[in-house]
Design an enzyme around this catalytic site. Structure first.
Site, PDB file in Angstrom:
ATOM      1  N   LYS A  48      24.449  18.379  62.311  1.00 29.76           N
ATOM      2  CA  LYS A  48      23.590  19.337  63.013  1.00 29.76           C
ATOM      3  C   LYS A  48      23.040  18.691  64.281  1.00 29.76           C
ATOM      4  CE  LYS A  48      19.106  21.774  62.611  1.00 29.76           C
ATOM      5  NZ  LYS A  48      17.980  22.172  61.723  1.00 29.76           N
TER       6      LYS A  48
ATOM      7  N   ASP B   9      13.974  21.511  68.330  1.00 34.47           N
ATOM      8  CA  ASP B   9      13.793  22.749  67.567  1.00 34.47           C
ATOM      9  C   ASP B   9      12.372  23.270  67.740  1.00 34.47           C
ATOM     10  OD1 ASP B   9      13.908  24.864  65.849  1.00 34.47           O
ATOM     11  OD2 ASP B   9      14.074  23.658  64.014  1.00 34.47           O
TER      12      ASP B   9
ATOM     13  N   LYS C 194       7.508  27.671  66.158  1.00 36.43           N
ATOM     14  CA  LYS C 194       6.784  26.766  65.269  1.00 36.43           C
ATOM     15  C   LYS C 194       5.384  26.534  65.813  1.00 36.43           C
ATOM     16  CE  LYS C 194      10.683  23.826  63.796  1.00 36.43           C
ATOM     17  NZ  LYS C 194      10.679  24.130  62.366  1.00 36.43           N
TER      18      LYS C 194
ATOM     19  N   ASP D 214      15.847  16.732  65.322  1.00 36.21           N
ATOM     20  CA  ASP D 214      16.687  17.739  64.685  1.00 36.21           C
ATOM     21  C   ASP D 214      18.181  17.587  64.988  1.00 36.21           C
ATOM     22  OD1 ASP D 214      16.493  19.695  62.786  1.00 36.21           O
ATOM     23  OD2 ASP D 214      16.236  21.349  64.213  1.00 36.21           O
TER      24      ASP D 214
ATOM     25  N   ASP E 165      14.058  30.332  63.428  1.00 37.98           N
ATOM     26  CA  ASP E 165      13.787  28.927  63.115  1.00 37.98           C
ATOM     27  C   ASP E 165      14.738  28.396  62.031  1.00 37.98           C
ATOM     28  OD1 ASP E 165      12.618  26.479  63.322  1.00 37.98           O
ATOM     29  OD2 ASP E 165      10.790  27.005  62.199  1.00 37.98           O
TER      30      ASP E 165
ATOM     31  N   GLU F  44      17.819  27.918  62.304  1.00 40.16           N
ATOM     32  CA  GLU F  44      18.917  27.899  63.272  1.00 40.16           C
ATOM     33  C   GLU F  44      20.007  26.906  62.909  1.00 40.16           C
ATOM     34  OE1 GLU F  44      16.272  26.127  63.487  1.00 40.16           O
ATOM     35  OE2 GLU F  44      17.149  24.163  63.927  1.00 40.16           O
TER      36      GLU F  44
ATOM     37  N   ARG G  81      21.534  26.220  60.093  1.00 41.39           N
ATOM     38  CA  ARG G  81      22.630  26.805  59.318  1.00 41.39           C
ATOM     39  C   ARG G  81      23.502  27.713  60.185  1.00 41.39           C
ATOM     40  NH1 ARG G  81      18.209  29.378  55.397  1.00 41.39           N
ATOM     41  NH2 ARG G  81      17.141  27.531  56.214  1.00 41.39           N
TER      42      ARG G  81
HETATM   43  N1  BES Z   1      14.650  21.567  61.697  1.00 38.59           N
HETATM   44  C1  BES Z   1      13.941  22.346  60.760  1.00 38.59           C
HETATM   45  C2  BES Z   1      13.740  21.631  59.411  1.00 38.59           C
HETATM   46  C3  BES Z   1      12.848  20.433  59.447  1.00 38.59           C
HETATM   47  C4  BES Z   1      11.489  20.561  59.197  1.00 38.59           C
HETATM   48  C5  BES Z   1      13.364  19.175  59.668  1.00 38.59           C
HETATM   49  C6  BES Z   1      10.674  19.448  59.210  1.00 38.59           C
HETATM   50  C7  BES Z   1      12.542  18.053  59.671  1.00 38.59           C
HETATM   51  C8  BES Z   1      11.198  18.193  59.442  1.00 38.59           C
HETATM   52  C9  BES Z   1      14.708  23.633  60.491  1.00 38.59           C
HETATM   53  O1  BES Z   1      15.426  24.140  61.552  1.00 38.59           O
HETATM   54  C10 BES Z   1      13.682  24.657  60.160  1.00 38.59           C
HETATM   55  O2  BES Z   1      12.907  24.993  61.003  1.00 38.59           O
HETATM   56  N2  BES Z   1      13.701  25.141  58.925  1.00 38.59           N
HETATM   57  C11 BES Z   1      12.776  26.123  58.495  1.00 38.59           C
HETATM   58  C12 BES Z   1      13.549  27.145  57.696  1.00 38.59           C
HETATM   59  C13 BES Z   1      12.769  28.364  57.391  1.00 38.59           C
HETATM   60  C14 BES Z   1      12.496  29.153  58.656  1.00 38.59           C
HETATM   61  C15 BES Z   1      13.568  29.205  56.424  1.00 38.59           C
HETATM   62  C16 BES Z   1      11.729  25.418  57.635  1.00 38.59           C
HETATM   63  O3  BES Z   1      12.067  24.491  56.923  1.00 38.59           O
HETATM   64  O4  BES Z   1      10.576  25.801  57.722  1.00 38.59           O
HETATM   65 ZN    ZN Z   2      16.056  22.844  62.925  1.00 40.50          ZN
HETATM   66 MN    MN Z   3      14.287  25.387  62.798  1.00 42.70          MN
END
Ligand code: BES
Ligand code: ZN
Ligand code: MN
Length: 492
Positions: A262, A267, A274, A285, A344, A346, A348
């Site tokens: 990825k 992000d 966020k 990320d 967010d 993104e 996947r």
């Molecule tokens: N890059 C984030 C996941 C992440 C969070 C990595 C904290 C490292 C530290 C990912 O893109 C994300 O934002 N995931 C969301 C998914 C949700 C919207 C279903 C999350 O984990 O909140």
């Molecule tokens: Zn992310």
């Molecule tokens: Mn994200």
């Protein structure tokens, strides 16, 4: 830091610091007893006074004040190391270099116990020592000095050929170079480390016999219909890239493996923005991409007999005017449609494109690395990565390679119970679950794109970035996954 192997007489060796690994049972025995005698009982007295019990990760530093040729003696605690694999030696090597740095030792000797002068131990000590020396100082105007020794000597007691041990130390240096590249890429500020920067870095570092790097720009990405990558990139002013790397060994390869990382270079969440605090470290990320590039960069020298594909979809995730919106639908190459409920989620979306492309190459297995979910951090914390797989043998091998590397992987289920959570009213699936099994629903989403290829997904959201200094890694990008994958590839 140079690493050398040499035959050493510990009581006579002239060096700034002599590191002696000890188990909890080894205190007061063998070399420790001989050192104590040489130091006229001061060593054991200090062990008593400080309560040093040789617990793993602890050490005891003693100045010799001329009673020995070595300036300092450092007892390095191994704990009850009988139960463990190589990782205890990695931590010991790192701890020795760290303590040598505290006394500004220009050279240190690490005594290998007579029964531990093996390739595995030498490799692990060297690896730990080198991992400890990593710093990211390019943006510091001063205070760049460290007390790191220039040379670490691994002390053997036996004479005779050490060619195999020297090779093990060399292999450790190679692996660490891959790790440090990954760390550098993660630590680089996000406005510098863009998709095109990652591509240039891949081009610059992934060179050598059998290794080719191709970089697709926006036009080619459109032609290839990588709809997920284009959708996420809509909100950005930076063009996306798709990095396609391929390593071919000299002979006929036994196996073909695809690695997918990825590469979200920052992000923000996109329109599903966020909060500020959650964005502070979101340059991390692209840690999955960094790990894949780190692995690919060492393959020409490591020369495993495996064909390896490295695929990196990369863009940042920003909320510019053209940004994708919650409710938008993406149509993928494999025919599946996805309703984007949360911009967010993104990672996947861009991994789906890459998994479809990788599966078309019919590899023996494919492994993706992604800082995918905060939910995985809730489940496993910052030390362990979540492992999801549709193939028990691949999962088992990865866990083993991770254990040897000191990179913990914990398998979580691709539980069909939660498949309903990603059903959409409008499209085939949606990109968020909505329930509380966030790490699992993300993995189930990815599974929709892997066909029947043996596949593993490593959710490295927790361990990709160290929140505080560790003995094998300073605060920041860790390069997690590189050494596990190198173990896997060299064992194939
Ligand atoms: N890059 C984030 C996941 C992440 C969070 C990595 C904290 C490292 C530290 C990912 O893109 C994300 O934002 N995931 C969301 C998914 C949700 C919207 C279903 C999350 O984990 O909140
Ligand atoms: Zn992310
Ligand atoms: Mn994200």
């Amino acid at each position: 830091m140079d690493i050398k192997l040499r035959e050493i007489a510990p009581l006579r060796v002239q060096t700034a610091l002599l590191a002696v690994p000890v188990t909890d049972k080894g205190l007061g025995e063998g070399l420790v007893r001989r050192l104590d005698r040489q130091l006229k009982g001061k060593l054991n007295a200090l062990v008593k006074r400080s309560g040093f019990t040789a617990r793993r990760g602890t050490s005891l530093l003693v100045a010799t004040h001329g009673a020995m040729a070595a300036g300092h003696v450092l007892l390095v605690g191994l704990g009850k190391h009988e139960e463990d694999g190589p990782h205890v030696w990695r931590v010991a090597g790192a701890g020795a270099v760290k303590e040598a740095g505290r006394v500004w030792a220009d050279e240190a000797v690490f005594m290998l116990p007579p029964d531990q002068q093996t390739e595995a131990v030498v490799g692990a000590v060297a690896e730990g020592a080198l991992l400890n020396t990593y710093r990211f100082t390019k943006y510091r105007s001063n205070d760049k000095r460290t007390g790191q020794p220039r040379t670490l000597v691994l002390g053997r007691t036996a004479s005779g050929s050490s060619a195999a041990l020297t090779r093990a130390a060399k292999r450790a240096r190679l692996a660490v170079s891959g790790v440090c590249l990954a760390r550098d890429l993660v630590n680089e500020p996000p406005s510098t480390a863009t998709a095109s920067y990652l591509s240039e870095q891949a081009r610059a570092h992934c060179r050598g016999e059998g290794l080719k790097v191709e970089v697709w720009g926006k036009r080619k990405i459109e032609q290839m219909k990588l709809a997920g990558l284009l959708a996420v990139n809509q909100g950005s002013r930076e063009e996306p890239r798709f990095i396609y790397m391929r390593y071919k060994p000299k002979g006929r390869p036994q196996k073909k493996v695809a690695l997918i990382g990825k590469g979200i270079t920052f992000d923000s969440g996109g329109l599903s923005l966020k909060p500020a605090r959650s964005m502070e470290t979101m340059k991390l990320d692209m840690a999955g991409a960094a790990a894949v590039i780190g692995v690919m960069s060492v393959l020409p020298e490591l020369a495993p007999n495996v064909e390896v594909l490295g695929l990196v979809p990369t863009t940042d995730n920003l909320p510019d005017g053209g940004a994708q919106k919650p409710g938008d639908v993406i149509r993928y190459l494999n025919g599946k449609t996805v309703e984007v409920m949360n911009t967010d989620a993104e990672g996947r979306l861009i991994l789906a494109d890459a998994l479809v492309l990788a599966a078309r190459e019919k590899p023996d297995c494919m492994i993706n690395l992604a800082t995918l979910t905060g939910a995985c951090i809730v489940a496993l914390g910052n030390e362990l990565a979540g492992l999801f797989s549709n193939d028990a043998e691949l999962a088992g091998r990865l866990v083993e390679c991770g254990r040897d590397a000191g990179e913990g992987l914990w398998q979580l289920p691709l539980a069909a119970e939660y498949r309903e959570d990603i059903k959409s009213h409008v499209a085939d699936i949606k990109n968020v679950g909505g329930g509380s099994a966030g790490a699992i629903t993300a993995a189930l989403f990815l599974q929709e794109f892997v066909s029947d290829v043996p596949w593993a997904h490593l959710d490295i959201a927790g361990p990709a970035f160290a929140g505080k200094d560790q003995v094998t890694c300073p605060k920041g990008g860790t390069g997690f996954g590189v050494r596990t994958l190198l173990n896997l590839l060299s064992g194939m």
